[in-house]
Design a protein around this motif. Structure first.
Motif, short mmCIF file in Angstrom:
data_model
loop_
_atom_site.label_atom_id
_atom_site.label_comp_id
_atom_site.label_asym_id
_atom_site.label_seq_id
_atom_site.Cartn_x
_atom_site.Cartn_y
_atom_site.Cartn_z
N PRO A 236 0.79 -1.23 0.00
CA PRO A 236 0.00 0.00 0.00
C PRO A 236 0.83 1.28 0.00
CG PRO A 236 -0.15 -1.11 2.12
CD PRO A 236 0.60 -2.03 1.22
N THR A 237 2.12 1.17 0.31
CA THR A 237 2.97 2.37 0.29
C THR A 237 4.24 2.12 -0.51
OG1 THR A 237 4.03 1.66 2.34
CG2 THR A 237 2.24 3.23 2.57
N ILE A 238 4.86 3.23 -0.91
CA ILE A 238 6.14 3.16 -1.63
C ILE A 238 7.20 2.71 -0.64
CG2 ILE A 238 7.89 4.60 -2.76
CD1 ILE A 238 5.43 6.41 -3.66
N GLY A 240 10.63 2.50 -1.16
CA GLY A 240 11.92 3.21 -1.25
C GLY A 240 11.84 4.60 -0.65
N TYR A 241 12.98 5.29 -0.70
CA TYR A 241 13.03 6.66 -0.17
C TYR A 241 12.08 7.58 -0.95
CZ TYR A 241 17.50 5.35 2.05
OH TYR A 241 18.48 4.75 2.80
N HIS A 242 11.44 8.48 -0.22
CA HIS A 242 10.55 9.43 -0.89
C HIS A 242 11.29 10.26 -1.93
CE1 HIS A 242 9.15 13.58 -1.26
NE2 HIS A 242 8.10 12.94 -1.72
N ALA A 245 11.27 8.58 -5.18
CA ALA A 245 9.93 8.59 -5.77
C ALA A 245 9.62 9.97 -6.34
CB ALA A 245 8.90 8.20 -4.71
N ALA A 246 10.02 11.02 -5.60
CA ALA A 246 9.75 12.40 -6.03
C ALA A 246 10.42 12.70 -7.37
CB ALA A 246 10.21 13.38 -4.96
N ARG A 249 8.24 11.18 -10.02
CA ARG A 249 6.95 11.85 -10.16
C ARG A 249 7.10 13.17 -10.92
NH1 ARG A 249 2.25 10.80 -7.92
NH2 ARG A 249 1.78 11.99 -9.80
N THR A 257 0.49 2.37 -6.08
CA THR A 257 0.63 1.41 -4.97
C THR A 257 -0.60 0.52 -4.96
OG1 THR A 257 -0.30 3.09 -3.53
CG2 THR A 257 2.09 2.91 -3.55
N SER A 258 -0.55 -0.58 -4.21
CA SER A 258 -1.62 -1.59 -4.18
C SER A 258 -1.97 -2.07 -5.59
CB SER A 258 -2.87 -1.06 -3.47
OG SER A 258 -2.59 -0.78 -2.13
#
Lengths: 417, 155
Positions: A236-238, A240-242, A245-246, A249, A257-258
């Protein structure tokens, strides 16, 4: 794949040469009798045999050799550095662990140190060679090592006082229809193709897994000018480090996710994939399927420690989910249940390159101490504290739990004896 | 579960909020809110404006001390530091960039926000190399100062 009639060759790391024959292999191949260039076999006697020249192995070798032990490093690849050679991103960590330096540059630094030690005859580096097993011996450990020389083999008998096993890990595979189609890759394979060989793995990629490996490789694909359709992550969540991900994005790559991969289809290669949403119990939700057109599936769904050699030596292994599978039980000097055999890096539990390097230093120093080459307990304690520090945050939780479990199991076994 | 853990995009309440005065002076915005063992930004700051309780704690900028020198932008391994300066109806955003082609000073590029949306045009006003990371300053409309974090350069 079969090369020059020899089955089960890892062609991805085998050197290409004019005139060799490379064939597809459709079933288990019959092993031919090995032929060696020189008979009788060559003998090498050292204090420390380091198996694997990745971040952990190189750090271990440097540490042992600088403290006066004679060291042989064996690696099956032609270049040293292990996974570091494909890490084009800057590493996290502190100054001591070369934070802000790209993995590929860390590999170069470590290689230079190793070559400098080799020049002073304190260490010997053997690449394109495989440790084939540990054999009966009365006093020292006896390993068989095969060095490939132009598709001919040279056999060595290595007698060593201690062995540091730093042979890394293997990528996990996922089970889904079509997972055997050409175009389905592990993330490590994609990195090797792209960052080491300069080959584009495809034009449009579906990334499976939003751990650090998935996020980083997806970003590197974008840097190579390849379209990443999206990243799907079953959790349900990423993971790796935010910050990773940023980066994706803001380049316009969606992260779902999910969601997981249901199947891959295509005639001879990947032509597309079907993804599906998962509920809280990780079960597919009916009618949430989505068809994605892509030619490459990149699987970044975790790693499993390589323990086959450790198992053959006979060290105690335990299944520890937080470490990625079966791992060798070891103490805080990285020594396994077999005295004189050490582990370091991913082979002792899946973690980061920064911690692998410190584990390598600990194993290398501990081996040198066992051999009576040094008594620097302060340095050993210093490395242990560094390791603790790196694992202190929430992202260090998994390895922290894994190492705690390992410590408990070691204590329990000691109590029984 | 926090929203950004699902989306990968930080919201206003998670982001540092420098005052108008600080933005006019220029401020390093550290979009790094997780506890990651990493601290090169602290060492990179010549005026010690960035601090951290320990190596795992998220870094904090002292906007009073920050001189907006942009050194930290090219150092951060997570490419998560941006320097923002606002003057009148214009804003200057300094961001890390690791793609080719690299834009030149005077080029007009697309200004992109945290979700990958194009929000308008940007004028490239400075291009500096920090290792292999390019540190690029763009000029945008001041209303976009806290939203634009990436550029899109037409190949």
């Amino acid at each position: 794949m079969r090369v020059n009639g020899v089955p089960n060759v890892r062609t991805c790391i085998a050197p290409l040469k004019e005139g060799i024959s490379v064939e597809m292999q459709d079933k288990l191949g019959e092993l031919p009798n090995a032929t060696f260039t020189e008979k009788p076999k060559k003998k090498i006697t050292v204090n420390v045999l380091v198996i694997g020249a990745g971040p952990a192995g190189l750090s271990a070798a440097i540490e042992s050799a600088t403290h006066g032990a004679t060291v042989l490093v064996v690696d099956e690849n032609q270049v040293v550095g292990g996974q570091l050679v494909k890490q084009t991103h800057k590493f996290f960590g502190s100054k001591q662990e070369r934070a802000g330096t790209r993995g590929i540059d860390i590999a170069k630094e470590l290689e230079q140190q190793v070559l400098a030690l080799q020049k002073k005859s304190k260490l010997r580096l053997m690449t394109d060679a495989t440790v084939i097993g540990c054999y009966e011996s009365t006093r020292k450990f006896r390993f068989g090592v095969v060095e490939r020389c132009d598709y001919q083999n040279r056999l060595y008998e290595v007698l060593t006082d201690t062995a540091i096993i730093a042979c890394g890990a293997m990528e996990n595979m996922l089970l889904f229809p079509g997972n055997d189609l050409p175009g389905v890759y592990g993330a490590g394979a994609v990195q090797t193709l792209m960052n080491v060989y300069g080959v584009k793995p495809g034009d449009r990629v579906l990334m499976v897994g939003a751990g650090n490996v998935g996020l980083i490789v997806a970003y590197q694909l974008l840097q190579a000018g390849i379209k990443v359709d999206r990243v799907v992550e079953a959790a349900p969540t990423i993971g790796g480090y935010h910050v990773h991900a940023a980066k994706l994005r803001r380049c316009g790559v969606p992260i779902q996710t999910s969601h997981s991969i249901k199947e891959v289809y295509g005639d001879k290669t990947v032509e597309g994939a079907v993804i599906v949403e998962l509920d809280a119990q990780w079960k597919p939700i009916p009618n949430t399927e989505e068809d994605i057109k892509c030619d490459t599936i990149c699987l970044a769904v975790g790693l499993t420690p390589s323990t086959r050699l450790l198992s053959q030596i006979g060290v105690n292994l335990e299944f520890i989910p937080e470490a990625g599978g079966y791992v060798a039980l070891h103490d805080d000097s990285m020594q396994t249940s077999v005295k004189g055999v050490y582990v370091a890096g991913d082979a002792s539990g899946i973690e980061e390159a920064s911690t692998a390097m410190i584990e390598g230093k600990i194993a290398g120093l501990a081996a040198a101490m066992t051999l009576g080459k040094t008594r620097d307990r302060k340095l050993l304690e210093h490395y242990r504290r560094e390791l603790e520090c790196l694992r202190a945050g929430p992202f260090g939780e998994k390895p922290r739990i894994a190492k705690q479990k390992i410590t408990k199991l070691v204590e329990a076994r000691h109590a029984r004896v | 579960m926090r929203e950004y853990e699902k989306t990968g995009v930080l919201t206003k309440k998670e982001l540092p909020s420098p005052s108008k005065k600080h933005l006019e002076k220029g401020a390093a915005i550290l979009e790094c809110i997780q506890e990651i063992p990493c601290n090169p930004c602290v060492d990179s700051c010549p005026v010690h404006a960035i601090s951290m309780k320990d190596i795992n704690a998220p870094p904090v900028t002292d906007f009073d001390k920050c001189i907006a020198c942009t050194k930290c932008v090219g150092i951060c391994p997570g490419l998560a530091i941006f320097v923002v300066k606002v003057k009148g109806d214009k804003a200057w955003i300094t961001l890390p960039y690791e793609f080719i082609p690299v834009p030149k000073v005077g080029d007009t590029v697309k200004a992109v926000d945290r979700t990958g949306m194009i929000r308008g045009d940007a004028l490239v006003t400075r291009v500096v190399k920090s290792g292999k990371t390019m540190v690029i300053t763009i000029q945008v409309d001041s209303s976009l100062a806290m939203d634009v974090r990436h550029i899109w350069v037409k190949p």
